[in-house]
Design a protein around this motif. Sequence first.
Motif, mmCIF file in Angstrom:
data_model
loop_
_atom_site.group_PDB
_atom_site.id
_atom_site.type_symbol
_atom_site.label_atom_id
_atom_site.label_comp_id
_atom_site.label_asym_id
_atom_site.label_seq_id
_atom_site.Cartn_x
_atom_site.Cartn_y
_atom_site.Cartn_z
ATOM 1 N N UNK A 47 -15.628 2.697 3.189
ATOM 2 C CA UNK A 47 -14.243 2.890 2.765
ATOM 3 C C UNK A 47 -13.669 4.088 3.520
ATOM 4 N N UNK A 48 -12.532 3.879 4.160
ATOM 5 C CA UNK A 48 -11.828 4.968 4.839
ATOM 6 C C UNK A 48 -10.508 5.193 4.120
ATOM 7 N N UNK A 49 -10.232 6.442 3.745
ATOM 8 C CA UNK A 49 -8.975 6.783 3.080
ATOM 9 C C UNK A 49 -8.020 7.418 4.078
ATOM 10 N N UNK A 168 -10.673 -5.039 2.832
ATOM 11 C CA UNK A 168 -9.714 -4.826 1.750
ATOM 12 C C UNK A 168 -8.754 -3.716 2.146
ATOM 13 N N UNK A 169 -7.464 -3.962 1.972
ATOM 14 C CA UNK A 169 -6.423 -2.975 2.269
ATOM 15 C C UNK A 169 -5.768 -2.575 0.957
ATOM 16 N N UNK A 170 -5.873 -1.294 0.598
ATOM 17 C CA UNK A 170 -5.466 -0.804 -0.713
ATOM 18 C C UNK A 170 -4.345 0.213 -0.557
ATOM 19 N N UNK A 201 -9.736 0.037 3.561
ATOM 20 C CA UNK A 201 -8.870 1.161 3.911
ATOM 21 C C UNK A 201 -8.014 1.453 2.683
ATOM 22 N N UNK A 202 -8.043 2.698 2.233
ATOM 23 C CA UNK A 202 -7.270 3.125 1.066
ATOM 24 C C UNK A 202 -6.170 4.079 1.496
ATOM 25 N N UNK A 203 -4.940 3.780 1.123
ATOM 26 C CA UNK A 203 -3.816 4.697 1.306
ATOM 27 C C UNK A 203 -3.553 5.388 -0.027
ATOM 28 N N UNK A 204 -3.496 6.718 -0.005
ATOM 29 C CA UNK A 204 -3.248 7.468 -1.240
ATOM 30 C C UNK A 204 -2.589 8.798 -0.911
#
Length: 272
Positions: A47-49, A168-170, A201-204
Motif C-alpha cells: 500500500x502506498x499513501x 485498489x485506488x482509495x 494507492x491511498x489518497x488522504x
Amino acid sequence: MTVDESQDKRGLPAVQVRAATKVYNHGAEDEVVALQDIDLDVPEGEVVALLGPSGCGKSTLLNMVGGLVTTTEGEIRVAGSLVTDPSPAIGMMFQRPVLLPWLKVIDNVLLPLKVQGAESEHSQDKANSLIELVGLAGFAERYPSELSGGMQQRVAICRMLIAEPQVLLLDEPFGALDELTREFMDVELRQIITSQGRSAILVTHSPLEAVFMADRVDVMTPRPGRVAGRVEIELGADRSSDLFASDELIAYVRKVRDLIEDAHAEEESAGE
C-alpha cells in the motif's frame, strides 16, 4: 497477451508511473499544470499513501492510474499493461460510498459484475462472502438508507472487491466518517488488503491514517504536484488499533510531517 508477454511482466510493480504530467487547458491562457513529472512504483502486495495539501493533484493522479483522466505526458502501467481507460484490473473507492439507493446491499455489491457482463452462477455466493467478510452478515437485503455511514462504506468495499481487481485506488475512503469510526474502518480495510495480497494507492490528508495504512508514504508538493520525498513504513503487515497510540507509529508521523514542512519551505523559497 502471449505467453512470452505474460512472462515478461512477472516481477513488475503492480503500478508504474513514469514522468506523468497533467496539464488542464493545455496551451490556453488559463492553462493549469496539475501534476509534473511524477514517477511512482507500487510493489505487488503493498500500500502506498499519497499525502499533500489540497490542490496538489493527489486525486488527479489516482484518477489517471484508474484510467478516468488521461495523461498529458508520460505513461502509466498497471500489471505491465498501459492504462488508456478504466479496467476491471482496477477497483476504486471514494470518500462517499455512492450506492444506488433503489438497490439492496447485495445488488449494489454485484453491480460491477452486471456492468461488465461477468456474472456467473457463483456471483451471489461470492457477494455474500464479501458481505460477511466486512461484518455485514444479515444486511444483504437491506437498502442503503437503512445503514449507517460506516456500514455503507463497508458495502462500497465489497463492491470494489467483487470483480477481484489487482489494484485498489482509495480516494479518502473514510474522510466523511467520525474519527473513531474512521480508525476502525482503517484497521478493517488494512486487514482485508493484506489478507488478500492486494496492491493499493491511498489518497488522504491525514498523516496518521497514511502511516497506519501504508507500507510507504509519498509526500507531494503544492501545485504543480511532484513527489517531494518518501518515507518507508516498517510496522509489519498485521496492524491492530493499538498501533494508533504507539510511539513507533507517532515517530513515523513526525517524519512525514517534517517532510511536508520541508516541501512547503522549498516551494516558498522557489517562489521568492
